[in-house]
Design a protein around this motif. Structure first.
Motif, PDB file in Angstrom:
ATOM      1  N   VAL A 222       0.852  -1.194   0.000  1.00  0.00           N
ATOM      2  CA  VAL A 222       0.000   0.000   0.000  1.00  0.00           C
ATOM      3  C   VAL A 222       0.885   1.240   0.000  1.00  0.00           C
ATOM      4  O   VAL A 222       1.727   1.412   0.886  1.00  0.00           O
ATOM      5  N   ASN A 223       0.669   2.109  -0.994  1.00  0.00           N
ATOM      6  CA  ASN A 223       1.465   3.326  -1.141  1.00  0.00           C
ATOM      7  C   ASN A 223       0.684   4.598  -0.828  1.00  0.00           C
ATOM      8  O   ASN A 223       1.300   5.651  -0.636  1.00  0.00           O
ATOM      9  N   TRP A 224      -0.626   4.509  -0.798  1.00  0.00           N
ATOM     10  CA  TRP A 224      -1.452   5.694  -0.547  1.00  0.00           C
ATOM     11  C   TRP A 224      -2.805   5.267   0.011  1.00  0.00           C
ATOM     12  O   TRP A 224      -3.216   4.117  -0.132  1.00  0.00           O
ATOM     13  N   ILE A 225      -3.509   6.227   0.645  1.00  0.00           N
ATOM     14  CA  ILE A 225      -4.875   6.003   1.127  1.00  0.00           C
ATOM     15  C   ILE A 225      -5.708   7.230   0.777  1.00  0.00           C
ATOM     16  O   ILE A 225      -5.292   8.370   1.018  1.00  0.00           O
ATOM     17  N   GLU A 226      -6.879   6.981   0.218  1.00  0.00           N
ATOM     18  CA  GLU A 226      -7.818   8.055  -0.137  1.00  0.00           C
ATOM     19  C   GLU A 226      -9.073   7.929   0.726  1.00  0.00           C
ATOM     20  O   GLU A 226      -9.619   6.833   0.894  1.00  0.00           O
ATOM     21  N   SER A 227      -9.532   9.049   1.282  1.00  0.00           N
ATOM     22  CA  SER A 227     -10.713   9.088   2.140  1.00  0.00           C
ATOM     23  C   SER A 227     -11.912   9.589   1.352  1.00  0.00           C
ATOM     24  O   SER A 227     -11.839  10.626   0.684  1.00  0.00           O
ATOM     25  N   LYS A 228     -13.025   8.839   1.436  1.00  0.00           N
ATOM     26  CA  LYS A 228     -14.258   9.259   0.783  1.00  0.00           C
ATOM     27  C   LYS A 228     -15.401   9.219   1.803  1.00  0.00           C
ATOM     28  O   LYS A 228     -15.799   8.146   2.253  1.00  0.00           O
ATOM     29  N   ALA A 229     -15.923  10.387   2.153  1.00  0.00           N
ATOM     30  CA  ALA A 229     -17.044  10.462   3.095  1.00  0.00           C
ATOM     31  C   ALA A 229     -18.342  10.275   2.328  1.00  0.00           C
ATOM     32  O   ALA A 229     -19.186  11.171   2.236  1.00  0.00           O
ATOM     33  N   THR A 230     -18.499   9.068   1.767  1.00  0.00           N
ATOM     34  CA  THR A 230     -19.669   8.752   0.962  1.00  0.00           C
ATOM     35  C   THR A 230     -19.847   7.244   0.917  1.00  0.00           C
ATOM     36  O   THR A 230     -19.044   6.494   1.499  1.00  0.00           O
ATOM     37  N   PHE A 231     -20.904   6.784   0.225  1.00  0.00           N
ATOM     38  CA  PHE A 231     -21.149   5.361   0.008  1.00  0.00           C
ATOM     39  C   PHE A 231     -20.587   4.972  -1.349  1.00  0.00           C
ATOM     40  O   PHE A 231     -20.810   5.670  -2.340  1.00  0.00           O
ATOM     41  N   GLY A 232     -19.874   3.863  -1.411  1.00  0.00           N
ATOM     42  CA  GLY A 232     -19.214   3.452  -2.643  1.00  0.00           C
ATOM     43  C   GLY A 232     -20.055   2.504  -3.483  1.00  0.00           C
ATOM     44  O   GLY A 232     -19.767   1.300  -3.523  1.00  0.00           O
ATOM     45  N   ASP A 233     -21.069   3.031  -4.158  1.00  0.00           N
ATOM     46  CA  ASP A 233     -21.794   2.184  -5.107  1.00  0.00           C
ATOM     47  C   ASP A 233     -20.929   1.979  -6.348  1.00  0.00           C
ATOM     48  O   ASP A 233     -19.915   2.675  -6.540  1.00  0.00           O
ATOM     49  N   VAL A 234     -21.311   1.036  -7.192  1.00  0.00           N
ATOM     50  CA  VAL A 234     -20.475   0.649  -8.332  1.00  0.00           C
ATOM     51  C   VAL A 234     -20.244   1.824  -9.279  1.00  0.00           C
ATOM     52  O   VAL A 234     -19.110   2.087  -9.706  1.00  0.00           O
ATOM     53  N   LYS A 235     -21.302   2.549  -9.612  1.00  0.00           N
ATOM     54  CA  LYS A 235     -21.186   3.661 -10.555  1.00  0.00           C
ATOM     55  C   LYS A 235     -20.285   4.767 -10.008  1.00  0.00           C
ATOM     56  O   LYS A 235     -19.415   5.298 -10.718  1.00  0.00           O
ATOM     57  N   THR A 236     -20.485   5.108  -8.744  1.00  0.00           N
ATOM     58  CA  THR A 236     -19.664   6.151  -8.114  1.00  0.00           C
ATOM     59  C   THR A 236     -18.200   5.733  -8.071  1.00  0.00           C
ATOM     60  O   THR A 236     -17.301   6.529  -8.371  1.00  0.00           O
ATOM     61  N   HIS A 237     -17.949   4.485  -7.704  1.00  0.00           N
ATOM     62  CA  HIS A 237     -16.566   3.990  -7.610  1.00  0.00           C
ATOM     63  C   HIS A 237     -15.884   4.019  -8.983  1.00  0.00           C
ATOM     64  O   HIS A 237     -14.716   4.423  -9.095  1.00  0.00           O
ATOM     65  N   LYS A 238     -16.587   3.605 -10.020  1.00  0.00           N
ATOM     66  CA  LYS A 238     -16.002   3.638 -11.367  1.00  0.00           C
ATOM     67  C   LYS A 238     -15.652   5.066 -11.779  1.00  0.00           C
ATOM     68  O   LYS A 238     -14.623   5.303 -12.422  1.00  0.00           O
ATOM     69  N   ARG A 239     -16.500   6.015 -11.396  1.00  0.00           N
ATOM     70  CA  ARG A 239     -16.203   7.414 -11.717  1.00  0.00           C
ATOM     71  C   ARG A 239     -14.964   7.893 -10.974  1.00  0.00           C
ATOM     72  O   ARG A 239     -14.110   8.577 -11.551  1.00  0.00           O
ATOM     73  N   TYR A 240     -14.838   7.517  -9.695  1.00  0.00           N
ATOM     74  CA  TYR A 240     -13.649   7.902  -8.939  1.00  0.00           C
ATOM     75  C   TYR A 240     -12.389   7.267  -9.530  1.00  0.00           C
ATOM     76  O   TYR A 240     -11.318   7.890  -9.539  1.00  0.00           O
ATOM     77  N   ILE A 241     -12.498   6.026 -10.015  1.00  0.00           N
ATOM     78  CA  ILE A 241     -11.340   5.378 -10.644  1.00  0.00           C
ATOM     79  C   ILE A 241     -10.886   6.189 -11.853  1.00  0.00           C
ATOM     80  O   ILE A 241      -9.692   6.480 -12.016  1.00  0.00           O
ATOM     81  N   GLN A 242     -11.835   6.580 -12.685  1.00  0.00           N
ATOM     82  CA  GLN A 242     -11.506   7.334 -13.892  1.00  0.00           C
ATOM     83  C   GLN A 242     -10.936   8.707 -13.577  1.00  0.00           C
ATOM     84  O   GLN A 242      -9.988   9.164 -14.224  1.00  0.00           O
ATOM     85  N   GLN A 243     -11.520   9.375 -12.579  1.00  0.00           N
ATOM     86  CA  GLN A 243     -11.147  10.756 -12.288  1.00  0.00           C
ATOM     87  C   GLN A 243      -9.926  10.881 -11.384  1.00  0.00           C
ATOM     88  O   GLN A 243      -9.184  11.872 -11.488  1.00  0.00           O
ATOM     89  N   GLN A 244      -9.705   9.897 -10.477  1.00  0.00           N
ATOM     90  CA  GLN A 244      -8.657  10.050  -9.477  1.00  0.00           C
ATOM     91  C   GLN A 244      -7.813   8.803  -9.266  1.00  0.00           C
ATOM     92  O   GLN A 244      -6.587   8.849  -9.405  1.00  0.00           O
ATOM     93  N   LEU A 245      -8.472   7.705  -8.904  1.00  0.00           N
ATOM     94  CA  LEU A 245      -7.757   6.561  -8.350  1.00  0.00           C
ATOM     95  C   LEU A 245      -6.795   5.912  -9.341  1.00  0.00           C
ATOM     96  O   LEU A 245      -5.720   5.455  -8.946  1.00  0.00           O
ATOM     97  N   TYR A 246      -7.180   5.877 -10.623  1.00  0.00           N
ATOM     98  CA  TYR A 246      -6.282   5.277 -11.613  1.00  0.00           C
ATOM     99  C   TYR A 246      -4.970   6.045 -11.693  1.00  0.00           C
ATOM    100  O   TYR A 246      -3.894   5.457 -11.756  1.00  0.00           O
ATOM    101  N   SER A 247      -5.072   7.382 -11.651  1.00  0.00           N
ATOM    102  CA  SER A 247      -3.847   8.187 -11.733  1.00  0.00           C
ATOM    103  C   SER A 247      -2.976   7.992 -10.495  1.00  0.00           C
ATOM    104  O   SER A 247      -1.740   8.005 -10.596  1.00  0.00           O
ATOM    105  N   TYR A 248      -3.591   7.784  -9.317  1.00  0.00           N
ATOM    106  CA  TYR A 248      -2.805   7.517  -8.110  1.00  0.00           C
ATOM    107  C   TYR A 248      -2.042   6.204  -8.254  1.00  0.00           C
ATOM    108  O   TYR A 248      -0.844   6.127  -7.943  1.00  0.00           O
ATOM    109  N   SER A 249      -2.748   5.165  -8.699  1.00  0.00           N
ATOM    110  CA  SER A 249      -2.104   3.856  -8.852  1.00  0.00           C
ATOM    111  C   SER A 249      -1.026   3.889  -9.931  1.00  0.00           C
ATOM    112  O   SER A 249       0.030   3.276  -9.791  1.00  0.00           O
ATOM    113  N   ASN A 250      -1.306   4.608 -10.999  1.00  0.00           N
ATOM    114  CA  ASN A 250      -0.344   4.701 -12.098  1.00  0.00           C
ATOM    115  C   ASN A 250       0.919   5.432 -11.665  1.00  0.00           C
ATOM    116  O   ASN A 250       2.030   5.083 -12.083  1.00  0.00           O
ATOM    117  N   ARG A 251       0.760   6.433 -10.805  1.00  0.00           N
ATOM    118  CA  ARG A 251       1.908   7.252 -10.399  1.00  0.00           C
ATOM    119  C   ARG A 251       2.625   6.705  -9.167  1.00  0.00           C
ATOM    120  O   ARG A 251       3.852   6.705  -9.106  1.00  0.00           O
TER     121      ARG A 251
END
Length: 310
Positions: A222-251
């Motif tokens: 584990v290299n990073w941790i992201e906090s989300k004060a929300t519920f992680g439904d599938v659609k929301t999680h996929k959007r976060y992957i596209q907008q943020q999480l993929y770039s964190y993992s890539n970098r």
């Protein structure tokens, strides 16, 4: 800051469910979609009578997501009917001494009270710039018509999912849980950079905390941790992957996203997570973490690390 942390702890009920199966999640969404009335009444109905075994903040987060989706879908309808709404208000306001007419219209039309206010104010004053409309919504006492101003204020106080007060509450809630994450990471003897540190180092997209020294969680680095004060439904999680999480993992490599209000049981199983994303609903437990012992360059468990420090 200690007060903020204690408030966060008090808002969650650990005995109630935050990880929902498909049937539970669908039942909640169906109830919201078929509910006729104000969002705040829908929330109270779910929390106190219908879904009493599910965490209150989980229900509120799902309600928020569903109503945001509805609000976007209804935007063009509100714009098209704005003239009708304004006419109805002006014809009936003299017979309504209490400032509740706009709320009644919103309930009858099945739209958000604040969305109704936006439509009526835009129709009445013909703003050329969106900032002028936003200013009146934020400071409704500046509205020239005192009865309209009173009705807008009532809508603002009665709408639990939209408007400037809600935006402020959501921002504060997000900051509270970011603070909670840092507090728990420090208590676990993690060494990390926060977002401000990373920006000073020249990074643009930054997770809430980036490990200086990575650790293992159930065998995963584990290299990073992201906090989300929300519920992680599938659609929301996929959007976060596209907008943020993929770039964190890539970098930075693999990391953890914490949905503090729970998640749909399918969210951690998505193939999209294979880029190095671990989904949790709480801070990782110490028995599942392994840290690098900086004194002798070997990996030890958290308990051993704490013993060596003491």
């Amino acid at each position: 800051m200690e007060i903020i942390a204690s408030n966060v702890k008090a808002t969650t009920d650990e005995s109630k469910k935050r990880i929902l199966n498909a049937l539970e999640y669908t039942s909640i969404c169906n109830f919201i979609q078929h509910y006729h009335g104000l969002a705040i009444d829908c929330e109270m109905e779910m929390v106190q009578r219908i879904f009493t075994d599910i965490d209150r903040l989980t229900l509120k987060s799902i309600l928020q997501t569903e109503l945001i989706t509805r609000l976007r879908a209804q935007h063009w309808i509100s714009e098209a009917k704005a003239k009708k709404y304004l006419q109805a208000f002006e014809e009936q306001v003299s017979t309504h001494p209490a400032p509740t007419l706009l709320l009644k219209i919103a309930c009858l039309e099945g739209i958000s009270p604040m969305a109704l206010c936006r439509s009526i104010l835009q129709q009445k004053y013909k703003f050329e710039h969106k900032s002028d409309l936003s200013r009146l919504l934020k400071y409704p006492h500046l509205i020239a018509d005192p009865k309209l101003a009173a009705n807008v204020i009532q809508c603002m106080c009665s709408d639990s999912q939209d408007g400037p007060l809600v935006d402020l509450r959501r921002r504060i809630l997000g900051e509270e849980y970011e603070f909670k994450l840092k507090q728990m990471a420090t208590a676990a003897n993690m060494h990390y950079y926060d977002e401000n540190d990373l920006r000073r180092l020249g990074y643009d997209k930054t997770p809430d905390i980036k490990m200086i020294v990575p650790f293992l969680y159930k065998g995963e680095v584990v290299n990073w941790i992201e906090s989300k004060a929300t519920f992680g439904d599938v659609k929301t999680h996929k959007r976060y992957i596209q907008q943020q999480l993929y770039s964190y993992s890539n970098r930075f490599g693999a990391g953890i996203v914490i949905y503090w209000f729970g998640y749909h049981e399918d969210t951690p199983r998505l193939p999209d997570n294979n880029v190095g994303i671990i989904v949790l609903d709480d801070f990782p437990s110490t028995e599942n973490m392994v840290f690098l012992n900086l004194t002798d360059d070997t990996c030890t468990t958290t308990s051993n690390l704490q013993n060596s420090i003491s």
